[in-house]
Enzyme design. Structure first.
Site, mmCIF file in Angstrom:
data_model
loop_
_atom_site.group_PDB
_atom_site.id
_atom_site.type_symbol
_atom_site.label_atom_id
_atom_site.label_comp_id
_atom_site.label_asym_id
_atom_site.label_seq_id
_atom_site.Cartn_x
_atom_site.Cartn_y
_atom_site.Cartn_z
ATOM 1 N N GLY A 44 40.009 31.247 46.447
ATOM 2 C CA GLY A 44 41.199 31.867 45.859
ATOM 3 C C GLY A 44 41.155 31.797 44.339
ATOM 4 N N THR A 46 43.109 30.242 42.075
ATOM 5 C CA THR A 46 43.269 28.932 41.412
ATOM 6 C C THR A 46 41.954 28.156 41.496
ATOM 7 O OG1 THR A 46 45.520 28.997 42.310
ATOM 8 C CG2 THR A 46 44.836 26.969 41.204
ATOM 9 N N ASP A 98 41.727 22.679 46.171
ATOM 10 C CA ASP A 98 41.958 23.980 46.797
ATOM 11 C C ASP A 98 43.327 24.496 46.367
ATOM 12 O OD1 ASP A 98 41.631 26.218 48.400
ATOM 13 O OD2 ASP A 98 40.998 25.078 50.152
ATOM 14 N N GLY A 112 45.048 30.577 53.530
ATOM 15 C CA GLY A 112 44.252 31.577 54.234
ATOM 16 C C GLY A 112 44.519 33.017 53.840
ATOM 17 N N GLU A 120 37.897 25.899 54.589
ATOM 18 C CA GLU A 120 38.814 25.113 53.739
ATOM 19 C C GLU A 120 39.326 23.905 54.509
ATOM 20 O OE1 GLU A 120 40.446 28.729 50.890
ATOM 21 O OE2 GLU A 120 41.606 28.209 52.650
ATOM 22 N N LYS A 138 54.566 28.764 44.876
ATOM 23 C CA LYS A 138 54.052 28.327 46.178
ATOM 24 C C LYS A 138 55.001 27.372 46.914
ATOM 25 C CE LYS A 138 50.320 30.541 45.091
ATOM 26 N NZ LYS A 138 48.986 30.014 45.032
HETATM 27 C C1 5RP Z 1 42.244 31.250 50.531
HETATM 28 C C2 5RP Z 1 43.338 30.294 50.280
HETATM 29 C C3 5RP Z 1 43.814 30.133 48.874
HETATM 30 O O1 5RP Z 1 43.631 28.804 48.486
HETATM 31 C C4 5RP Z 1 45.263 30.512 48.791
HETATM 32 O O2 5RP Z 1 45.393 31.826 49.277
HETATM 33 C C5 5RP Z 1 45.796 30.414 47.357
HETATM 34 O O3 5RP Z 1 45.191 31.402 46.588
HETATM 35 P P1 5RP Z 1 45.479 31.601 45.043
HETATM 36 O O4 5RP Z 1 44.969 30.378 44.346
HETATM 37 O O5 5RP Z 1 44.718 32.844 44.700
HETATM 38 O O6 5RP Z 1 46.964 31.781 44.861
HETATM 39 O O7 5RP Z 1 43.861 29.658 51.162
HETATM 40 O O8 5RP Z 1 41.903 31.315 51.895
#
Ligand code: 5RP
Length: 230
Positions: A44, A46, A98, A112, A120, A138
Site C-alpha cells: 500500500g 504508506t 504495514d 486488503g 500481510e 483510518k
Molecule cells: C494492502 C493493505 C494496505 O496496507 C492498506 O490498504 C492501506 O493502504 P494505504 O497505506 O495505501 O492507505 O492492506 O493490501
C-alpha cells in the site's frame, strides 16, 4: 551482468491520499531500523513511502537489512531500492510494518484494499511486533464503516463460500472487479476476492470466515501483536 531494469521504476502510485501524514509516520518508523534487521514490509501507499524512507536511512548509514515483502509491488520496489529480500521460508522478521484500511478501538483491523492481505497476515503472524502505520482517516468506532472485509477465495469455491458467509451473518457480498482487465481481480495467489460486510464483528468472526472450505484468508485482523503508529 545486470538488467536494464528501468521499467521496474515505473511501478509507483499515481496518487497518495493524506501524503503528509503518511510521510511523517514513514519517517518515524525508518528511525527504528538497525543494522542486520530482518523487516516485514507491508503493502500500500504508506508502506511504499516507508520503504523509501528506510532505503534512505540504509544508504546514509551504510547498514544492511533484509526485507520480507508482502506483494510484487513491494518486492519490485525493494529491487529498485537495492534492498535485499527473502521469504518467510528463509528468514523470520525481527519486526514488521504495514498500513491498514480501518482500525477500531481494540486495534482490530481491516486490511486488503491492495489485495495483499494473505501475505500481510503471514508477516504479521510471524513477527514479534508489527507497527501499523495510519493517518487519522483510518480510525473508526466500528469496523466496516468505510471498507468491506476482503475474503480471498479459491475460484471454484466461490458459490459455496458465498452461501456459507451469508449463514454466518455476512451481507452485501460483491466480487472485486479488476481495473484495466476484464472480469475479477486475480490475486498473486491465483484467487478471487469477495468483499463482504458484517453488522456485528466479534472476536470469533475472523476464525469463522477462515474455517470455510475454500477461503484462503480474510482481511480481518483480530488480536494480533500490533502497535498503532500515527
Ligand atoms: C494492502 C493493505 C494496505 O496496507 C492498506 O490498504 C492501506 O493502504 P494505504 O497505506 O495505501 O492507505 O492492506 O493490501
Amino acid at each position: 551482468m545486470n538488467w536494464d531494469n528501468s521499467i521496474l521504476s515505473k511501478i509507483t502510485f499515481d496518487h497518495i491520499s493524506n501524503i503528509e501524514e503518511k510521510q511523517k509516520v514513514a519517517n518515524k518508523i525508518s528511525e527504528k531500523v538497525k543494522d542486520g534487521d530482518v523487516i516485514g514490509f507491508g503493502s500500500g501507499t504508506t508502506s511504499y513511502l516507508t520503504a523509501i524512507a528506510i532505503a534512505k536511512k540504509v544508504q546514509k548509514e551504510k547498514i544492511k537489512i533484509t526485507a520480507i515483502p508482502t506483494s510484487y509491488e513491494i518486492k519490485i520496489l525493494c529491487s529498485n531500492l537495492e534492498i535485499p529480500t527473502a521469504s518467510l521460508l528463509e528468514k523470520k522478521p525481527d519486526w514488521s510494518f504495514d498500513g491498514a484500511d480501518e482500525v477500531d478501538n481494540n486495534n482490530w483491523l481491516i486490511k486488503g484494499r491492495g489485495a495483499a492481505m494473505f501475505k500481510e497476515k503471514m508477516n504479521i503472524a510471524n513477527s514479534p511486533i508489527t507497527y501499523i502505520l495510519i493517518d487519522k482517516s483510518k480510525k473508526v468506532d466500528k469496523l466496516c464503516k468505510n471498507y468491506k472485509i476482503p475474503v480471498e477465495v479459491y475460484p471454484e469455491a466461490l458459490n459455496y463460500v458465498k452461501s456459507e458467509l451469508l449463514k454466518i451473518g455476512a451481507s452485501d457480498i460483491t466480487i472485486r472487479k479488476a481495473i484495466n482487465k476484464d472480469g475479477p481481480i486475480i490475486t498473486e495467489n491465483g484467487n478471487i476476492i469477495l468483499d463482504i460486510k458484517f453488522a456485528n464483528i466479534t472476536n470469533n468472526t475472523e476464525k469463522q470466515i477462515k474455517s470455510l472450505v475454500g477461503v484462503i484468508e480474510s482481511g480481518l485482523f483480530i488480536g494480533y501483536n500490533v502497535e498503532i503508529v500515527e
